[in-house]
Design an enzyme around this catalytic site. Structure first.
Site, PDB file in Angstrom:
ATOM      1  N   CYS A 160      62.466 -13.619  29.397  1.00  0.00           N
ATOM      2  CA  CYS A 160      61.237 -13.747  28.596  1.00  0.00           C
ATOM      3  C   CYS A 160      61.547 -13.863  27.111  1.00  0.00           C
ATOM      4  O   CYS A 160      60.884 -14.598  26.388  1.00  0.00           O
ATOM      5  CB  CYS A 160      60.315 -12.567  28.864  1.00  0.00           C
ATOM      6  SG  CYS A 160      61.111 -10.986  28.564  1.00  0.00           S
ATOM      7  N   LYS A 210      53.595  -4.745  43.261  1.00  0.00           N
ATOM      8  CA  LYS A 210      53.715  -6.031  43.949  1.00  0.00           C
ATOM      9  C   LYS A 210      54.814  -6.860  43.284  1.00  0.00           C
ATOM     10  O   LYS A 210      54.671  -7.322  42.157  1.00  0.00           O
ATOM     11  CB  LYS A 210      52.394  -6.820  43.867  1.00  0.00           C
ATOM     12  CG  LYS A 210      52.409  -8.018  44.775  1.00  0.00           C
ATOM     13  CD  LYS A 210      51.698  -9.192  44.162  1.00  0.00           C
ATOM     14  CE  LYS A 210      52.483 -10.388  43.829  1.00  0.00           C
ATOM     15  NZ  LYS A 210      53.600 -10.820  44.585  1.00  0.00           N
ATOM     16  N   GLU A 253      52.657  -8.146  29.685  1.00  0.00           N
ATOM     17  CA  GLU A 253      53.913  -8.582  29.055  1.00  0.00           C
ATOM     18  C   GLU A 253      54.092 -10.032  29.474  1.00  0.00           C
ATOM     19  O   GLU A 253      54.418 -10.308  30.625  1.00  0.00           O
ATOM     20  CB  GLU A 253      55.104  -7.765  29.570  1.00  0.00           C
ATOM     21  CG  GLU A 253      55.003  -6.284  29.354  1.00  0.00           C
ATOM     22  CD  GLU A 253      55.346  -5.885  27.937  1.00  0.00           C
ATOM     23  OE1 GLU A 253      56.029  -6.647  27.241  1.00  0.00           O
ATOM     24  OE2 GLU A 253      54.917  -4.798  27.525  1.00  0.00           O
ATOM     25  N   GLY A 256      54.659 -11.281  33.468  1.00  0.00           N
ATOM     26  CA  GLY A 256      54.625 -12.601  34.092  1.00  0.00           C
ATOM     27  C   GLY A 256      54.043 -13.609  33.122  1.00  0.00           C
ATOM     28  O   GLY A 256      54.105 -13.434  31.904  1.00  0.00           O
ATOM     29  N   SER A 257      53.453 -14.647  33.699  1.00  0.00           N
ATOM     30  CA  SER A 257      53.000 -15.761  32.864  1.00  0.00           C
ATOM     31  C   SER A 257      51.630 -15.488  32.238  1.00  0.00           C
ATOM     32  O   SER A 257      50.848 -14.677  32.739  1.00  0.00           O
ATOM     33  CB  SER A 257      52.911 -17.025  33.724  1.00  0.00           C
ATOM     34  OG  SER A 257      51.910 -16.849  34.707  1.00  0.00           O
ATOM     35  N   GLU A 288      56.197 -22.626  26.856  1.00  0.00           N
ATOM     36  CA  GLU A 288      57.344 -21.929  27.423  1.00  0.00           C
ATOM     37  C   GLU A 288      57.884 -22.709  28.624  1.00  0.00           C
ATOM     38  O   GLU A 288      57.127 -23.111  29.501  1.00  0.00           O
ATOM     39  CB  GLU A 288      56.922 -20.529  27.893  1.00  0.00           C
ATOM     40  CG  GLU A 288      58.090 -19.745  28.427  1.00  0.00           C
ATOM     41  CD  GLU A 288      57.696 -18.397  29.023  1.00  0.00           C
ATOM     42  OE1 GLU A 288      56.681 -18.333  29.721  1.00  0.00           O
ATOM     43  OE2 GLU A 288      58.418 -17.418  28.766  1.00  0.00           O
ATOM     44  N   THR A 308      48.597 -16.090  34.657  1.00  0.00           N
ATOM     45  CA  THR A 308      48.256 -14.966  35.546  1.00  0.00           C
ATOM     46  C   THR A 308      47.658 -13.821  34.728  1.00  0.00           C
ATOM     47  O   THR A 308      46.701 -13.169  35.167  1.00  0.00           O
ATOM     48  CB  THR A 308      49.499 -14.496  36.326  1.00  0.00           C
ATOM     49  OG1 THR A 308      50.065 -15.628  36.995  1.00  0.00           O
ATOM     50  CG2 THR A 308      49.153 -13.440  37.342  1.00  0.00           C
ATOM     51  N   GLY A 309      48.210 -13.595  33.547  1.00  0.00           N
ATOM     52  CA  GLY A 309      47.680 -12.535  32.681  1.00  0.00           C
ATOM     53  C   GLY A 309      46.191 -12.712  32.416  1.00  0.00           C
ATOM     54  O   GLY A 309      45.404 -11.752  32.465  1.00  0.00           O
TER      55      GLY A 309
HETATM   56  P1  NAD Z   1      53.815 -15.466  37.333  1.00  0.00           P
HETATM   57  O1  NAD Z   1      52.697 -15.095  36.438  1.00  0.00           O
HETATM   58  O2  NAD Z   1      53.700 -16.745  38.097  1.00  0.00           O
HETATM   59  O3  NAD Z   1      54.052 -14.350  38.430  1.00  0.00           O
HETATM   60  C1  NAD Z   1      54.239 -13.012  38.064  1.00  0.00           C
HETATM   61  C2  NAD Z   1      53.686 -12.125  39.147  1.00  0.00           C
HETATM   62  O4  NAD Z   1      52.286 -12.327  39.211  1.00  0.00           O
HETATM   63  C3  NAD Z   1      54.245 -12.420  40.543  1.00  0.00           C
HETATM   64  O5  NAD Z   1      54.451 -11.221  41.230  1.00  0.00           O
HETATM   65  C4  NAD Z   1      53.121 -13.207  41.181  1.00  0.00           C
HETATM   66  O6  NAD Z   1      53.079 -13.103  42.570  1.00  0.00           O
HETATM   67  C5  NAD Z   1      51.910 -12.558  40.559  1.00  0.00           C
HETATM   68  N1  NAD Z   1      50.705 -13.390  40.589  1.00  0.00           N
HETATM   69  C6  NAD Z   1      50.628 -14.742  40.607  1.00  0.00           C
HETATM   70  N2  NAD Z   1      49.336 -15.128  40.669  1.00  0.00           N
HETATM   71  C7  NAD Z   1      48.589 -13.998  40.689  1.00  0.00           C
HETATM   72  C8  NAD Z   1      47.188 -13.750  40.739  1.00  0.00           C
HETATM   73  N3  NAD Z   1      46.279 -14.732  40.812  1.00  0.00           N
HETATM   74  N4  NAD Z   1      46.789 -12.456  40.706  1.00  0.00           N
HETATM   75  C9  NAD Z   1      47.673 -11.454  40.631  1.00  0.00           C
HETATM   76  N5  NAD Z   1      49.008 -11.635  40.605  1.00  0.00           N
HETATM   77  C10 NAD Z   1      49.457 -12.896  40.632  1.00  0.00           C
HETATM   78  O7  NAD Z   1      55.130 -15.415  36.479  1.00  0.00           O
HETATM   79  P2  NAD Z   1      56.622 -15.698  36.959  1.00  0.00           P
HETATM   80  O8  NAD Z   1      56.785 -17.169  37.075  1.00  0.00           O
HETATM   81  O9  NAD Z   1      56.955 -14.854  38.134  1.00  0.00           O
HETATM   82  O10 NAD Z   1      57.461 -15.109  35.737  1.00  0.00           O
HETATM   83  C11 NAD Z   1      57.765 -15.852  34.641  1.00  0.00           C
HETATM   84  C12 NAD Z   1      56.905 -15.440  33.468  1.00  0.00           C
HETATM   85  O11 NAD Z   1      57.078 -14.049  33.204  1.00  0.00           O
HETATM   86  C13 NAD Z   1      57.315 -16.138  32.204  1.00  0.00           C
HETATM   87  O12 NAD Z   1      56.171 -16.530  31.511  1.00  0.00           O
HETATM   88  C14 NAD Z   1      58.070 -15.069  31.443  1.00  0.00           C
HETATM   89  O13 NAD Z   1      58.140 -15.244  30.060  1.00  0.00           O
HETATM   90  C15 NAD Z   1      57.315 -13.855  31.801  1.00  0.00           C
HETATM   91  N6  NAD Z   1      58.128 -12.646  31.552  1.00  0.00           N
HETATM   92  C16 NAD Z   1      57.757 -11.829  30.513  1.00  0.00           C
HETATM   93  C17 NAD Z   1      58.502 -10.682  30.229  1.00  0.00           C
HETATM   94  C18 NAD Z   1      58.112  -9.748  29.097  1.00  0.00           C
HETATM   95  O14 NAD Z   1      58.632  -8.624  29.039  1.00  0.00           O
HETATM   96  N7  NAD Z   1      57.227 -10.136  28.209  1.00  0.00           N
HETATM   97  C19 NAD Z   1      59.625 -10.389  30.998  1.00  0.00           C
HETATM   98  C20 NAD Z   1      59.979 -11.266  32.037  1.00  0.00           C
HETATM   99  C21 NAD Z   1      59.201 -12.375  32.303  1.00  0.00           C
END
Ligand code: NAD
Length: 494
Positions: free
Chosen positions: A299, A188, A264, A241-242, A398, A245-246
């Site tokens: 990130c 996704k 991650e 992601g964030s 962040e 969400t994690g």
């Molecule tokens: P996000 O968590 O908002 O979204 C990431 C993904 O999760 C998207 O596809 C989104 O649709 C999905 N998502 C959102 N809510 C969800 C839910 N309730 N259930 C399941 N999936 C859901 O993050 P973002 O704003 O897209 O990305 C930015 C974040 O990603 C920052 O915190 C950044 O540091 C992190 N990031 C980390 C790395 C790494 O390797 N550690 C790399 C790139 C980005």
């Protein structure tokens, strides 16, 4: 890169996008769509399927069937390797097209996108294509009347959820090892960066990947992402992601089938500059690139500059010069250094961080504002804020934007304490001419990657993974493979 070619690609209309399930393009089960808006000028590029929970379930069940009938894992390793190499060839052959589509969708400057997206994705797929027939099982050193075998098996169905900053690169970090180990995948992508990923997935089928082995479902995280998290039929969930969400994904796993979840997450990475650094001008330029490229939406961005007091003013002046020399603008112009912020929501969040930093006593020495509003796009000036205390919001949260907070320190012990003073642990750097100090900082700063006299650019041979609230498990390198296999023991009485 040729500007005329880029201009021709950017002028091309983009067809409405659908899910890719079972090798076919399919609409959302209720026909719903959502707009894909370009951060370059705020215009709608096309639409994509706004997935439903039923769509996600259909994709997962398709992936399950593909796994159970062994149409992929049952192929000889040499055959799987050939297909993955072919996929990498196709990504390379379509690199500029993929990069331009991605930039139209997410706003990353093309110079960076070209290298970091198709370039890195193809290299990652190749790396795991080469690795797949070098992952051996083991024979346990047990008693002589027993043969103890340890098999490494694919886990089954992998769910992958990725963010918008580098969809192809991060997508490949998941898809490469997952597919190489024989799994089926449902991916996704993010709402604001699905286009290039969909095209990259389509190329996998042109390369010969059997239908159903890779499926892509687009739409809202809270709907299709949640459905993936709650599925009883996903074996491993990998996420970038964030942190917010994690956390949800861990809850979903607990509420469903206890699937393994690898996260991650974000960072607040310290870039620590000592007065004895070999080349402070170079350090300032690299530090500026390390926070401002891709508008800070990286990130591992070095978002906290910790600088030794005696060089503070000179070093800040050098960073400000470097920041002001970076051209912000249309990400599809090859001489742009900093492209668009991904969305209006992200930009207004960035500006709110600036406001808070000011209210907490920070001084904005450059930037702090939206620029090029007349384009309709979302752009922000690279921003340097000094006087940021260790407990300030800008030190602790962040931003994921082009904002650098600067904090002075007096000695190594204070630098280490400050570096470790957040809940995160993703990346960091130390700039020093002292080998001993460099090694001490590498040992003592709690991060997944620590740079010495450089920032960023670690390639696929080394792992990337966070500690603390930056996550668990690693992407990249042979270590990533562990996430996509199960160990199975065969205990054989001779
Ligand atoms: P996000 O968590 O908002 O979204 C990431 C993904 O999760 C998207 O596809 C989104 O649709 C999905 N998502 C959102 N809510 C969800 C839910 N309730 N259930 C399941 N999936 C859901 O993050 P973002 O704003 O897209 O990305 C930015 C974040 O990603 C920052 O915190 C950044 O540091 C992190 N990031 C980390 C790395 C790494 O390797 N550690 C790399 C790139 C980005």
């Amino acid at each position: 890169m040729d500007q005329a070619q880029i201009d021709a690609l950017r002028a091309r209309p983009i067809a409405p996008q659908k899910h890719l399930i079972g090798g076919d393009w399919v609409d959302a089960s209720d026909g719903a769509t959502m707009d894909i808006t370009s951060p370059i000028d705020g215009r709608v590029l096309t639409t994509m399927a706004r997935g439903t929970a039923a769509d996600m379930d259909a994709a997962i069940s398709t992936a399950r069937t593909a796994f159970e009938d062994r149409r992929w894992s049952g192929q000889a390793p040499s055959a799987r390797k050939k297909i993955l190499h072919k996929w990498a060839d196709l990504i390379e052959a379509n690199a500029l097209d993929l990069a331009v589509q991605g930039v139209r969708d997410n706003g990353t400057e093309i110079g960076m996108a070209f290298k970091a997206e198709p370039g890195s994705a193809a290299a990652t797929i190749r790396y795991y294509a080469e690795a797949l027939d070098k992952v051996y099982g083991e024979i346990a050193p047990t008693q002589s009347d027993i043969l103890g075998l340890i098999h490494k098996e694919p886990v089954g169905v992998v769910g992958a959820i990725i963010p918008w900053n580098f969809p192809m690169m991060i997508g490949a970090w998941k898809l490469g090892p997952a597919l190489a180990m024989g799994n089926s995948v449902v991916l996704k992508p993010a709402e604001t960066a699905s286009l290039s990923l969909l095209r990259m997935a389509e190329l996998a089928f042109e390369a010969g990947l059997p239908p159903g082995v890779l499926n892509v479902v687009t739409g809202e995280g809270a709907v299709v992402g949640e459905a993936m998290g709650l599925s009883m039929d996903v074996d491993v969930l990998v996420f970038t992601g964030s942190g917010a969400t994690g956390r949800r994904l861990l809850e979903y796993a607990a509420r469903s089938n206890l699937k393994r979840v690898y996260l991650e997450l974000g960072g607040k990475s310290p870039n620590v500059v000592f007065a004895d650094a070999p080349d402070l001008d170079e350090a300032a330029k690299v530090a500026a690139a390390g926070i401002f490229r891709n508008a800070g939406q990286v990130c591992v961005a070095g978002s906290r500059l910790l600088v030794e007091e005696e060089i503070h003013d000179d070093f800040v002046a050098a960073i400000v010069r470097a920041a002001q020399a970076m051209r912000v603008g249309d990400p599809l112009l090859t001489d742009t250094h900093i492209g668009a912020v991904n969305s209006e929501a992200q930009l207004s969040q960035n500006l709110q961080f600036v406001k808070t930093a000011k209210a907490e006593g920070g001084e904005i020495v450059t930037g702090g504002n939206r620029v090029l509003a007349e384009t309709g796009g979302t752009y922000m000036a690279p921003t340097v804020i000094t006087g940021v205390t260790a407990d300030a919001t800008l030190s602790q949260k962040e931003v994921f934007g082009p904002i650098l907070g600067v904090t002075p320190f007096t000695d190594e012990a204070e630098a280490t304490r400050l570096a470790n003073g957040t809940v995160y642990g993703l990346a960091g750097a130390v700039w020093t001419g002292s080998l001993s100090r460099a090694h001490r900082m590498v040992q003592e700063v709690r991060t997944g990657v620590m740079h010495v006299n450089t920032y960023g650019g670690a390639d696929g041979t080394v792992p990337l993974g966070g500690v603390g609230q930056s996550g668990n498990g690693s992407d990249k390198s042979l270590h990533a493979i562990e996430k996509y296999i199960n160990l199975k023991t065969a205990w054989i009485k001779l």
